[in-house]
Design an enzyme around this catalytic site. Structure first.
Site, PDB file in Angstrom:
ATOM      1  N   SER A 132      -1.091  -2.000   2.421  1.00 13.77           N
ATOM      2  CA  SER A 132      -0.252  -1.077   3.184  1.00 13.77           C
ATOM      3  C   SER A 132       1.198  -1.351   2.843  1.00 13.77           C
ATOM      4  CB  SER A 132      -0.487  -1.265   4.688  1.00 13.77           C
ATOM      5  OG  SER A 132      -0.068  -2.566   5.096  1.00 13.77           O
ATOM      6  N   LYS A 133       2.106  -0.608   3.460  1.00 14.76           N
ATOM      7  CA  LYS A 133       3.530  -0.767   3.148  1.00 14.76           C
ATOM      8  C   LYS A 133       4.019  -2.178   3.427  1.00 14.76           C
ATOM      9  CE  LYS A 133       5.117   3.997   3.532  1.00 14.76           C
ATOM     10  NZ  LYS A 133       6.039   4.926   4.202  1.00 14.76           N
ATOM     11  N   ARG A 134       3.454  -2.823   4.444  1.00 13.22           N
ATOM     12  CA  ARG A 134       3.926  -4.174   4.750  1.00 13.22           C
ATOM     13  C   ARG A 134       3.477  -5.173   3.688  1.00 13.22           C
ATOM     14  NH1 ARG A 134      -0.071  -7.315   7.510  1.00 13.22           N
ATOM     15  NH2 ARG A 134      -1.962  -6.136   7.930  1.00 13.22           N
ATOM     16  N   HIS A 135       2.467  -4.813   2.894  1.00  8.13           N
ATOM     17  CA  HIS A 135       2.026  -5.689   1.807  1.00  8.13           C
ATOM     18  C   HIS A 135       2.750  -5.385   0.502  1.00  8.13           C
ATOM     19  CE1 HIS A 135      -1.799  -5.568   4.303  1.00  8.13           C
ATOM     20  NE2 HIS A 135      -1.515  -6.852   4.259  1.00  8.13           N
ATOM     21  N   GLY A 136       3.306  -4.194   0.378  1.00  2.00           N
ATOM     22  CA  GLY A 136       3.920  -3.810  -0.886  1.00  2.00           C
ATOM     23  C   GLY A 136       3.396  -2.492  -1.425  1.00  2.00           C
TER      24      GLY A 136
END
Length: 462
Positions: free
Chosen positions: A243-247
């Site tokens: 997801s966005k928090r992972h990249g």
């Protein structure tokens, strides 16, 4: 046989890490076998496809250096070809018109669910010997369905997952054209792969369920299916879907964050593929080594620390002029004053050893392009009566010393010995006076870069 691969993104969003890795694998496979790499934009989703997304995909591919040999081809520009093939299939009996409405199809699926059966289109309008079809509803436009085989199996040797078999009875008759005549995704992909003579399809394993349908359509057209290789997804470090928090952001956010394309390529290449214990390699080496047999069957995990480590490696190896070109806009944004300051490439050469990104490198280089504002309390602490005579002696010797790093280092040691001081006792106030901070490169390197006039002026001011 000439190897022909393709990257076929849908322009409904940015090019993310998973798409970039798929593109890299398809590109590398074509390069290894001196084949052809094709870029195809699958833009039939008119509601979600945007020109901005198309440009973001092309920009991402260009930044990574994954240059295509043919294309980009756009599916919306190939509508006449798709309609031509639909007409051929209707004439051959491998496709047929279906007049069921979406509500009617959903009703039959509800009945099947209630009976504990797999929900599917029940073949109401499928022509069969001796079967009487319903009367055509007046004014209703039909869809076109592919006449999927009722018996047998679809089997293919997946280049990543191994042999996969799906029974034809598990698949219903796929819609290949909508009531307005526009073709559907799976059908466009088949015609494109056929026309473009694609030999190897490397794509994410979210497409596995599409593959048996596409194989059956290709066979109905008399075409030889390509070799398929379905690559597992990329997970976050916590094992969850990326997801966005992972990249899971646009690939084009990575240059903005200070990553180099060669670092990103090296990192993506190792996400689900390996060549012994090799961690760092050029794209020439990667293309020479790359094969589908060494792609992992398990999901890969995104590790930002590993990416930063690789980026540091490539920053240290990168040309200083190139890094200066990348860093200069960041320095200008932060108000850097280049007038009379050291050349940026020389500063980059000094500062890049510890920088994980170009952004960190620009932040570190900023100490050469701003006026020092040392904290008064720190300056009072480090510039005491014991140190002041040594500082004056150092400044005096600076006026005549040869201006190179070795001579400056030797002179500093002479001053320390003459005043019976340890290195930190003089280095700390020097750092404060020259840069306003206590953490800097070595004093001799710092002084050499600033130049005689700047150093003497700042020491005198202090």
């Amino acid at each position: 046989m000439t190897v022909r691969t393709r990257f076929a993104p849908s322009p409904t969003g940015f090019l993310h890490l998973g798409g970039a890795r798929t593109a890299l694998f398809a590109w590398a496979y074509a390069r290894r076998f001196e084949g052809v790499f094709i870029l195809r934009i699958e833009d039939t989703d008119l509601e979600r496809s945007t020109p901005e997304a198309v440009q973001a995909i092309i920009d991402g591919m260009q930044w990574l250096g994954l240059h295509h040999d043919e294309g980009p081809f756009y599916q919306m520009q190939r509508m006449d070809r798709y309609r031509e093939v639909v007409a051929q299939m209707l004439a051959a009996g491998t496709a047929y018109h279906c007049y069921c409405t979406p509500d009617e199809v959903e009703a039959m699926r509800e009945r099947q669910r209630a009976a504990g059966e797999k929900p599917r289109y029940d073949g109401t309008w499928r022509p069969e010997p001796g079967k009487t079809l319903p009367a055509v509803p007046e004014g209703r436009k039909p869809v076109v369905r592919f006449r999927n085989p009722l018996d047998g199996e679809v089997t293919w040797e997946d280049a990543v997952k191994g042999p996969i078999t799906i029974a034809n009875r598990e698949m219903d008759d796929l819609i290949i054209a909508r009531p307005d005549g526009t073709p559907t995704y799976n059908f466009c992909v088949v015609v494109d792969d056929w026309d473009m003579k694609i030999t190897h399809v490397i794509r994410g394993d979210d497409h596995v369920n599409n593959t048996p349908r596409q194989i059956n359509i290709l066979k109905a057209l008399g075409a030889t299916p390509p070799i398929y290789g379905h690559v597992p997804m990329i997970l976050g470090a916590d094992g969850e879907k990326l997801s966005k928090r992972h990249g899971a952001v646009s690939v084009m956010e990575y240059p903005a964050q200070g990553y180099l394309p060669e670092a990103m390529l090296n990192y993506l290449a190792r996400l689900g593929w390996s060549h012994g214990d090799e961690e760092i390699f050029t794209m020439e080496q990667f293309c020479a080594w790359f094969d589908l047999g060494h792609l992992s069957k398990s999901p890969a995990q995104f590790n930002p620390e590993k990416l930063a480590w690789l980026n540091n490696h490539y920053i240290k190896a990168a040309d200083n002029e190139r890094l200066a070109t990348l860093a200069r806009p960041l320095l200008e944004r932060d108000g850097a004053d280049f007038d009379g300051a050291p050349p940026l490439p020389a500063v980059i050469a000094l500062m890049k050893e510890r920088a994980a990104t170009v952004v960190e490198l620009a932040d570190a280089a900023m100490l050469f392009y701003r006026q020092p504002r040392p904290d008064a309390a720190l300056l009072q602490q480090h510039l005491n009566d014991t140190v002041k005579p040594a500082l004056a002696d150092y400044a005096g010797r600076l006026r005549t010393v040869a201006w190179d790093r070795a001579a400056l280092a030797a002179m500093l040691k002479e001053v320390l010995a003459a005043h019976k001081l340890k290195m930190p006792q003089l280095a700390m106030p020097l750092r404060l006076l020259l840069t306003g901070q206590l953490q800097t490169p070595s004093i001799d390197a710092l002084v050499e870069l600033f130049g005689r006039d700047t150093v003497l002026e700042r020491l005198q001011r202090g």
